[in-house]
Write a protein that holds these residues in place. Structure first.
Motif, mmCIF file in Angstrom:
data_model
loop_
_atom_site.group_PDB
_atom_site.id
_atom_site.type_symbol
_atom_site.label_atom_id
_atom_site.label_comp_id
_atom_site.label_asym_id
_atom_site.label_seq_id
_atom_site.Cartn_x
_atom_site.Cartn_y
_atom_site.Cartn_z
ATOM 1 N N ALA A 225 2.191 -26.365 114.209
ATOM 2 C CA ALA A 225 2.194 -26.598 115.654
ATOM 3 C C ALA A 225 0.918 -27.348 115.993
ATOM 4 C CB ALA A 225 2.256 -25.279 116.414
ATOM 5 N N PRO A 226 0.925 -28.138 117.058
ATOM 6 C CA PRO A 226 -0.296 -28.871 117.411
ATOM 7 C C PRO A 226 -1.405 -27.913 117.842
ATOM 8 C CG PRO A 226 1.391 -29.145 119.110
ATOM 9 C CD PRO A 226 2.043 -28.466 117.958
ATOM 10 N N PRO A 227 -2.585 -27.985 117.203
ATOM 11 C CA PRO A 227 -3.705 -27.100 117.560
ATOM 12 C C PRO A 227 -4.416 -27.612 118.817
ATOM 13 C CG PRO A 227 -4.322 -28.498 115.730
ATOM 14 C CD PRO A 227 -2.888 -28.821 116.027
ATOM 15 N N VAL A 228 -3.832 -27.327 119.959
ATOM 16 C CA VAL A 228 -4.243 -27.948 121.226
ATOM 17 C C VAL A 228 -5.440 -27.232 121.846
ATOM 18 C CG1 VAL A 228 -3.515 -28.371 123.617
ATOM 19 C CG2 VAL A 228 -1.952 -28.873 121.717
ATOM 20 N N GLN A 229 -6.387 -28.057 122.337
ATOM 21 C CA GLN A 229 -7.441 -27.595 123.226
ATOM 22 C C GLN A 229 -7.270 -28.333 124.547
ATOM 23 O OE1 GLN A 229 -9.499 -25.172 122.503
ATOM 24 N NE2 GLN A 229 -9.116 -25.020 120.294
ATOM 25 N N THR A 230 -7.550 -27.664 125.663
ATOM 26 C CA THR A 230 -7.348 -28.265 126.979
ATOM 27 C C THR A 230 -8.693 -28.579 127.625
ATOM 28 O OG1 THR A 230 -5.287 -27.034 127.283
ATOM 29 C CG2 THR A 230 -6.290 -27.977 129.242
ATOM 30 N N PHE A 231 -8.877 -29.849 127.985
ATOM 31 C CA PHE A 231 -10.060 -30.292 128.703
ATOM 32 C C PHE A 231 -9.605 -30.822 130.058
ATOM 33 C CE2 PHE A 231 -11.438 -31.482 124.202
ATOM 34 C CZ PHE A 231 -11.982 -30.235 123.970
ATOM 35 N N GLY A 232 -9.852 -30.067 131.113
ATOM 36 C CA GLY A 232 -9.324 -30.437 132.418
ATOM 37 C C GLY A 232 -7.814 -30.363 132.385
ATOM 38 N N THR A 233 -7.138 -31.474 132.715
ATOM 39 C CA THR A 233 -5.677 -31.522 132.678
ATOM 40 C C THR A 233 -5.167 -32.151 131.397
ATOM 41 O OG1 THR A 233 -5.626 -33.667 133.804
ATOM 42 C CG2 THR A 233 -5.570 -31.692 135.193
ATOM 43 N N ALA A 234 -6.061 -32.464 130.473
ATOM 44 C CA ALA A 234 -5.670 -33.161 129.246
ATOM 45 C C ALA A 234 -5.529 -32.179 128.083
ATOM 46 C CB ALA A 234 -6.687 -34.239 128.898
ATOM 47 N N ALA A 235 -4.435 -32.312 127.347
ATOM 48 C CA ALA A 235 -4.216 -31.541 126.123
ATOM 49 C C ALA A 235 -4.655 -32.404 124.947
ATOM 50 C CB ALA A 235 -2.752 -31.157 125.992
ATOM 51 N N VAL A 236 -5.650 -31.925 124.204
ATOM 52 C CA VAL A 236 -6.257 -32.699 123.121
ATOM 53 C C VAL A 236 -6.042 -31.968 121.798
ATOM 54 C CG1 VAL A 236 -8.429 -33.611 122.221
ATOM 55 C CG2 VAL A 236 -7.980 -33.669 124.680
ATOM 56 N N ILE A 237 -5.728 -32.738 120.765
ATOM 57 C CA ILE A 237 -5.618 -32.181 119.412
ATOM 58 C C ILE A 237 -6.825 -32.670 118.617
ATOM 59 C CG2 ILE A 237 -4.227 -31.996 117.327
ATOM 60 C CD1 ILE A 237 -1.780 -32.672 119.013
ATOM 61 N N PRO A 238 -7.900 -31.894 118.551
ATOM 62 C CA PRO A 238 -9.114 -32.354 117.861
ATOM 63 C C PRO A 238 -8.892 -32.422 116.353
ATOM 64 C CG PRO A 238 -9.549 -30.483 119.328
ATOM 65 C CD PRO A 238 -8.075 -30.570 119.142
ATOM 66 N N PRO A 239 -9.596 -33.317 115.674
ATOM 67 C CA PRO A 239 -9.599 -33.252 114.213
ATOM 68 C C PRO A 239 -10.193 -31.920 113.761
ATOM 69 C CG PRO A 239 -11.281 -34.774 115.002
ATOM 70 C CD PRO A 239 -10.451 -34.403 116.190
ATOM 71 N N SER A 240 -9.881 -31.524 112.548
ATOM 72 C CA SER A 240 -10.256 -30.185 112.087
ATOM 73 C C SER A 240 -11.760 -29.962 112.056
ATOM 74 C CB SER A 240 -9.680 -29.933 110.689
ATOM 75 O OG SER A 240 -10.151 -30.916 109.771
ATOM 76 N N ASP A 241 -12.533 -31.035 111.884
ATOM 77 C CA ASP A 241 -13.987 -30.881 111.809
ATOM 78 C C ASP A 241 -14.677 -31.261 113.108
ATOM 79 O OD1 ASP A 241 -13.438 -33.575 111.716
ATOM 80 O OD2 ASP A 241 -14.815 -34.029 110.071
ATOM 81 N N ALA A 242 -13.928 -31.315 114.214
ATOM 82 C CA ALA A 242 -14.501 -31.758 115.487
ATOM 83 C C ALA A 242 -15.456 -30.719 116.045
ATOM 84 C CB ALA A 242 -13.398 -32.029 116.499
ATOM 85 N N PHE A 243 -16.419 -31.206 116.824
ATOM 86 C CA PHE A 243 -17.308 -30.310 117.555
ATOM 87 C C PHE A 243 -16.599 -29.805 118.804
ATOM 88 C CE2 PHE A 243 -20.193 -29.666 121.116
ATOM 89 C CZ PHE A 243 -21.002 -28.672 120.597
#
Length: 409
Positions: A225-243
């Protein structure tokens, strides 16, 4: 030799500090004003007996405190830790001649860390998950943690299965774990090279335990499943090593303070933007240009913006701001800047900001020492340091973060 010492202060790592024959002696798990006794080895009393405790001392909530190597200050009251961290920032700024207004410190609650890196080791009796004991390579298996979100602890069963598949007896696995909207995002490093059967087995583990993604030695092996993080109204799928910020509470506090610092700006540049923590929130009211050295993080940010609604234009750029800082003529297009550099600070970029015509800067930092250096540079160039917001999203550690507002006429 056994010595009896009075603790004078806390050092930068949260250890008590006393003086013996003109030399600093560090005493872990002690507090200022306490009388301690123990054997001095080098510049440390590793295991001190507390003869006279102070009022700020409390009973640590976790059974693993002092052994697992994770926390340094569970023996101190919340009020003491908050005051100490705020004072740390005030002190380094005063050394540079800066005395801004300090907003009240914001401390993340217990059990709120959405990400942590655990160590997994394969033994004769099965797998262990935990942390290395302080200053050693001894793995302490943990059964509770008052820092992390419960979902991370719930993932231990599945993590142990990963260890049994991919760890050698000699080399432990490093398992960076992040809670996402769709399950845990697991990033394993120092694992064995997997064969086809083992890679397939990881898919079964992900399905069984609800892991959104498993990355193995830098390669995505499973994404259920997409490992989603939400920033404001945007759903972001960060790379695995992202800060990512450690807690949702800390992230919101930092974002709110940064947006307050840039004021009514209509064109904002976000320097060291990562995956868009600040840029995608600022895009609710301003056009934003996001700059980051990692191409994979910029791709994640751009995809998140394109899939969101109600945001103004966000452009993005892959650029090493240490090698090629934004110059004054480039910065002239913007009303305000948000800058969130790594621990080393951003001396070269700050020098260019100081020479630019930008009027508002929101400066985010995880290192008060490099921040104070960069802050002095901006103030010498005509900026005023209006206020500082200290954020403690790493409870019971010596780590501290902050946001500051700089403005000039």
């Amino acid at each position: 030799m056994v010595q009896t010492l009075r603790i004078e202060k806390l050092g930068h790592q949260g250890n008590g500090v006393s003086s013996l024959h003109g030399m600093d002696i560090f005493v872990p798990f002690s507090l200022p004003g306490e009388l301690v006794e123990g054997e001095v080895s080098g510049d440390e009393i590793a295991k001190a007996r507390i003869l006279e405790p102070v009022e700020a001392r409390v009973k640590a909530p976790c059974r693993h405190f002092k052994t697992c190597g994770g926390c340094a200050l569970q023996h101190a009251s919340d009020a003491f830790v908050a005051n100490w961290k705020q004072h740390q920032v005030q002190t380094v700024l005063e050394l540079e001649g800066l005395s801004p207004i300090f907003r009240p410190i914001a401390t993340s609650p217990t059990a709120s860390r959405r990400r942590a890196t655990f160590t997994g080791r394969r033994g004769k009796k099965g797998a262990m998950i935990g942390f290395f004991a302080r200053g050693t390579d001894t793995l302490i298996e943990i059964t509770e943690c008052h820092l992390v979100e419960p979902a991370l602890m719930s993932g231990f069963v599945g993590m142990k299965e990963l260890v049994m598949i991919g760890a050698s007896r000699k080399t432990p696995l490093r398992i960076a774990t992040t809670n996402t909207a769709n399950g845990l995002d697991i990033d394993v490093t120092e694992g064995k090279e997997l064969n086809i059967e083992q890679s397939a087995a990881l898919g079964g583990i992900a399905d069984k335990h609800g892991f959104a993604r498993i990355t193995w030695n830098g390669e995505v092996v499973v994404q259920s499943a997409p490992p989603v993080q939400t920033f404001g109204t945007a759903a972001v799928i960060p790379p695995s090593d992202a800060f990512l910020q450690a807690t949702h509470h800390g992230e919101k506090t930092l974002v709110d303070a940064a947006l307050s610092a840039v004021g009514p700006a209509k064109r904002v540049i976000d320097l060291f933007s990562g995956c868009g923590t600040f840029a995608l929130n600022a895009a609710k009211f301003a056009e934003v240009h996001a700059v980051e050295g990692s191409a994979s993080m910029i791709r994640a940010l751009d995809a998140g913006w394109r899939g969101a609604t109600g945001l103004k234009t966000v452009t993005s750029e892959v650029r090493d701001l240490y090698a090629r800082p934004y110059l004054p003529d480039e910065l002239s297009k913007f009303d305000a800047a948000i800058i969130d550099p790594p621990r080393a600070g951003a001396l070269s970029q700050t020098q260019e900001l100081a020479k630019s015509n930008i009027k508002h800067v929101a400066f985010v930092s995880c290192n008060p020492a490099t921040f104070s250096r960069d802050a002095k540079l901006l103030c010498r160039a005509g900026f005023q340091l209006d206020w500082v917001q200290v954020v403690d999203q790493f409870r019971w550690s010596s780590h501290v973060e902050l946001v500051a507002q700089f403005t000039r006429d």
